[in-house]
Motif scaffolding. Structure first.
Motif, PDB file in Angstrom:
ATOM      1  N   TYR A  99       1.390  -1.553   0.282  1.00  0.00           N
ATOM      2  CA  TYR A  99      -0.016  -0.645   0.500  1.00  0.00           C
ATOM      3  C   TYR A  99       0.608   1.363  -0.036  1.00  0.00           C
ATOM      4  N   GLN A 162       7.310  10.954  -0.079  1.00  0.00           N
ATOM      5  CA  GLN A 162       5.399  10.610   0.293  1.00  0.00           C
ATOM      6  C   GLN A 162       4.810  11.887   0.839  1.00  0.00           C
TER       7      GLN A 162
ATOM      8  N   SER B  22       4.253   2.544   2.144  1.00  0.00           N
ATOM      9  CA  SER B  22       5.171   2.131   1.783  1.00  0.00           C
ATOM     10  C   SER B  22       5.811   3.213   1.099  1.00  0.00           C
ATOM     11  N   SER B  23       6.553   3.701   1.116  1.00  0.00           N
ATOM     12  CA  SER B  23       7.748   5.008  -0.252  1.00  0.00           C
ATOM     13  C   SER B  23       7.877   3.763  -1.326  1.00  0.00           C
ATOM     14  N   PHE B  24       8.133   5.053  -2.275  1.00  0.00           N
ATOM     15  CA  PHE B  24       7.828   4.674  -3.812  1.00  0.00           C
ATOM     16  C   PHE B  24       8.694   3.486  -4.151  1.00  0.00           C
ATOM     17  N   GLN B  25      10.058   3.316  -3.468  1.00  0.00           N
ATOM     18  CA  GLN B  25      11.108   2.521  -4.224  1.00  0.00           C
ATOM     19  C   GLN B  25      10.644   1.291  -3.148  1.00  0.00           C
ATOM     20  N   LEU B  26      10.074   1.287  -2.252  1.00  0.00           N
ATOM     21  CA  LEU B  26      10.112  -0.073  -1.628  1.00  0.00           C
ATOM     22  C   LEU B  26       8.503  -0.646  -2.314  1.00  0.00           C
ATOM     23  N   PHE B  27       7.642  -0.131  -2.629  1.00  0.00           N
ATOM     24  CA  PHE B  27       6.353  -0.375  -3.298  1.00  0.00           C
ATOM     25  C   PHE B  27       6.758  -0.626  -4.472  1.00  0.00           C
ATOM     26  N   SER B  28       7.790   0.051  -5.117  1.00  0.00           N
ATOM     27  CA  SER B  28       8.203  -0.448  -6.677  1.00  0.00           C
ATOM     28  C   SER B  28       8.545  -1.634  -6.453  1.00  0.00           C
ATOM     29  N   LEU B  29       9.449  -1.895  -5.769  1.00  0.00           N
ATOM     30  CA  LEU B  29      10.442  -3.386  -5.216  1.00  0.00           C
ATOM     31  C   LEU B  29       9.548  -4.421  -5.320  1.00  0.00           C
ATOM     32  N   GLY B  30       8.402  -4.254  -4.385  1.00  0.00           N
ATOM     33  CA  GLY B  30       7.236  -5.440  -4.527  1.00  0.00           C
ATOM     34  C   GLY B  30       6.849  -5.349  -5.511  1.00  0.00           C
TER      35      GLY B  30
END
Lengths: 261, 545
Positions: A99, A162, B22-30
């Motif tokens: 999310y 963020q 989540s930060s975009f970095q982690l979101f995009s890793l997912g």
């Protein structure tokens, strides 16, 4: 496959979790874990429990991860796309980084509106005799109702943070999250329904053939428990099924001129 | 069509309670991880992308693909020994796991192979398999390995039957041929989605055996019991004629042979080494051969074979004979003589051979435990490190011995019983210190090292003492039948045509029922000629096709 460079993926992962990268040379990555990641990756709950009881600070471990085939014999863990460590990291990010709430970074001294977008990354699985999956990334603007595909690709071109940038303000959605979601879900459904159907027919055909064989085998004894068991197994194996799942998504505020051409 | 509504609810809740996000970095890793793992096509082996460290043989890839795509995961894998059934099974399991079609599995194998299976699945396929002994539980999303014997025992059996498994594998599935056995009934009742039965010998005597195996996978595939029995049971002549039946069987069974893969017998080099007895040894041999008390020809043969192996082996039998009977001058004097014999000529030859081989690993097979001990001693006298291996060892001791052999020791000395199913591809020299009477055993032995993963030519040395029963057996069984050149599968067929189920028993019977050694030898020659002729016929026929 999306991940071309495993080493870069791991570097991104560990830096995003604030781990100290002690060394990254020629496909050998040495990284000092944080306590948080040690707990996630190293599977030693007793150690952390014990340290906590003693009132001491535990020492997180250091990992050496090797991706260069020439260095394979060195001390450390060999990592390739299938190795358990990488799969463990995959599991972690797919479970915990689902999310997001993001704002486009804008360098401005004028009041600038940001428009709300709902992002949903769908995973569709088709299961008949075999299984296949696809991922479809959709976005819908919650003011105009405009929909775009491959939303993730577009987002990758932007800087997203963020926190909202100075002088920016958000426009309130006119379409609620729930009804926005319903709209894109309909699009996915429509798409799925228009996919080729051979696999469904094949599965049903195979299922019927096997049921016929079974009945012939037990012709005098169709109430037998074992027949019921076999029938159930055949249904489990062949009954076609389509599942639509959202693997990740979020609310994202973007400049009006999105996607940029 | 199943839809999932939790996503949007959870997102709304998180927006209401300010996160966590989540930060975009982690979101995009997912997102990347998700993409890396999906299976984009119904077809092909996605698992190969995830196993870059493995190199598979063509027949293994084809087998896995066929098992999944054509046979829908219910298959008898019936490759000949050493072609990698385990590898094929591992690949199939991996593929199903990656496709999310298998979450739990039950793998039933002989007790001595449990650890090996766990190891191979983990290291070769990154499949987190555990042995039941360590897991103590039959449920959950685990890949469990256990012995069939443990699994079928109460209370395990009840728990297993109450569970449902996505994938069930039975190794050495020929144990399930008889549908009246407990094994069969048990396996039949396990609730399963996909199922692999592994056996190198899918049919030994009767077509009913294959019928029973197939009934576990696909009841009705070969029709119902009564009509099948009527048509095929016991009647072996017909099976060849029935091409239709063969076709049906081929839809649920895959059998690769050395012939149709690139693991051909050509890269086996077989050398026979004849050893001369010393004068003293020859004297003892003659004395045994002329023994008055040896009316029982079979006892005599045994003693003769033993003296060709080691003094110790023969000594033990004579001792027993003496204890069982009234004291006997003759036996006593032979025992005396044996005691005075110097080191055994064949053992010395073995030492010489190993020294020639140099620093490479060697496995020695002997039929006798006494010989095993003696060889260990004599190798040690010559500064050669060795470890023993036999059936009586428990599982962990076997593992330990194999570890030692892989690491420090140069030589592994094995008796037959221990060797079933172990893999020693890292070794390519084998000494058959004495030859078994059952030619199948030789194939099993060679299969330990001449199998998938062997990168060198396999060198097999057969030792035999000149002008003794050993040389005779070697001539008759091994040279006449040209055992080493013939595919063992052919021999299988020939023997069953002759109604011989076990070569060793057959030979024993010949000796037992003969009045003199001479008579036995003639009968053996006859047997060998028949087998030889049938093999020729068969070859001609297959050339003709």
């Amino acid at each position: 496959m999306a991940i071309v460079n495993i080493e870069q993926f791991m570097i991104d992962f560990f830096s995003a979790y604030q781990c100290k990268l002690l060394n990254k040379e020629n496909g050998v990555l040495q990284v000092e874990l944080t306590e948080e990641l040690d707990k996630v990756l190293m599977n030693r709950p007793f150690y952390w429990h014990y340290m906590q009881n003693l009132g001491q600070k535990g020492v997180p471990m250091t990992l050496t991860l090797i991706t260069n085939p020439e260095k394979r014999d060195q001390q450390g863990e060999w990592i390739d796309i299938g190795s358990p460590r990488l799969q463990q990291i995959f599991n972690h990010v797919t479970h915990h980084e689902k999310y997001t709430l993001l704002f486009q970074e804008v360098n401005t001294d004028k009041n600038t509106p940001l428009y709300p977008w709902l992002l949903a990354n769908f995973k569709v699985s088709y299961r008949g005799r075999q299984k296949k999956e696809e991922i479809i990334s959709l976005g819908i603007q919650l003011v105009t109702g405009k929909v775009i595909v491959n939303m993730m690709d577009e987002l990758n071109k932007l800087n997203l943070k963020q926190q909202i940038s100075n002088f920016c303000y958000t426009i309130s959605p006119i379409i609620t999250l729930a009804s926005g979601y319903k709209r894109i879900e309909k699009i996915i459904q429509h798409y799925v329904e228009n996919q080729p159907k051979e696999w469904i027919n094949e599965a049903i055909e195979t299922r019927n053939e096997e049921i016929a064989l079974l009945k012939q085998f037990y012709k005098d004894d169709l109430e037998n428990d074992i027949v019921k068991k076999e029938l159930e197994e055949i249904h489990n194996r062949y009954t076609p099924e389509i599942a639509i799942d959202v693997t990740s998504g979020g609310l994202i505020y973007l400049l009006q001129q999105f996607p940029e051409v | 069509m199943n839809r999932n509504q939790t996503f949007i609810k959870e997102l709304e809740e998180r927006l209401d309670s300010d996160g966590p996000f989540s930060s975009f970095q982690l979101f995009s890793l997912g997102y990347q991880a998700e993409q890396a793992r999906i299976v984009p096509s119904f077809h092909g082996l996605r698992s190969l992308d995830f196993l870059p460290h493995m190199s598979f043989l063509d027949h293994q890839l084809e087998t896995a693909l066929e098992a999944i795509e054509k046979m829908n995961g219910r298959v008898i894998l019936a490759d000949e020994v050493g072609l990698g059934k385990t590898i094929e099974a591992g690949l199939i399991l991996k593929e199903y796991m990656l496709r999310g079609l298998v979450k739990n599995a039950l793998i039933l194998v002989p007790a001595s192979l449990v650890n090996q299976w766990v190891n191979e699945l983990n290291t070769k396929f990154y499949i987190p398999a555990v042995s039941h002994r360590k897991h103590h539980n039959w449920g959950g999303n685990t890949i469990l390995v256990s012995s069939l014997d443990t699994a079928k025992r109460t209370p395990h059996q009840e728990v297993i039957l109450a569970n449902e498994y996505d994938f069930v594998l039975i190794d050495e599935a020929h144990k399930l041929k008889n549908h009246q056995t407990k094994n069969y009934q048990f396996v039949r009742q396990i609730k399963k989605k996909y199922c692999l039965l592994l056996t190198a010998t899918p049919i030994q005597n009767d077509l009913m055996e294959i019928f029973n195996l197939i009934s576990i996978l696909k009841p009705g595939h070969l029709g119902d019991v009564a009509s099948f029995k009527e048509k095929y049971s016991g009647n072996k002549g017909k099976q060849e004629a029935d091409a239709y039946l063969k076709q049906l069987i081929e839809r649920v069974m895959i059998r690769n042979t050395r012939e149709n893969t690139n693991l051909k017998p050509s890269n086996r080099i077989i050398e026979t080494i004849l050893v001369d007895f010393t004068k003293e040894e020859t004297e003892v041999y003659q004395q045994l051969n002329n023994m008055q008390r040896g009316q029982d020809i079979f006892t005599k043969i045994t003693l003769l074979r033993e003296i060709c192996s080691s003094r110790e082996a023969c000594f033990l039998s004579l001792k027993k004979l003496q204890e069982a009977n009234t004291p006997d001058e003759e036996i006593h004097s032979i025992i005396q003589k044996i005691n005075e014999l110097p080191a055994h000529s064949k053992a010395l030859k073995t030492v010489e051979l190993i020294e020639q081989i140099g620093n490479e690993k060697v496995i020695i097979f002997t039929e006798y435990r006494a010989t095993q001990l003696y060889l260990q001693w004599i190798l040690q006298q010559h500064g050669i490190s060795s470890v023993p291996f036999r059936g009586g060892f428990n599982r962990s001791k076997k593992d330990w011995m194999l570890q030692l052999f892989k690491g420090k020791a140069q030589v592994l000395i094995a008796t037959e019983a221990g060797a079933e199913g172990i893999n020693l591809q890292f070794c390519h020299h084998m000494i058959n210190y004495d030859l078994p009477w059952n030619p199948m055993k030789i194939e099993q032995r060679i299969g330990r090292i001449h199998r998938f993963g062997q990168e060198n030519d396999v060198k097999v040395y057969n030792l035999a003492v000149k002008q003794t029963i050993e040389e005779h057996i070697l001539n008759v069984l091994y040279e006449k039948i040209r055992l080493f050149e013939n595919v063992i599968g052919e021999l299988d067929a020939i023997l069953s045509d002759l109604n011989i189920q076990d070569m060793e028993q057959e030979i024993e019977t010949i000796y037992r029922e003969s009045d003199s050694l001479g008579e036995a030898e003639i009968k053996l020659e006859n047997l060998a000629s028949i087998v030889h002729k049938l093999a020729d016929d068969m070859n001609e026929k297959s050339v003709g096709e």
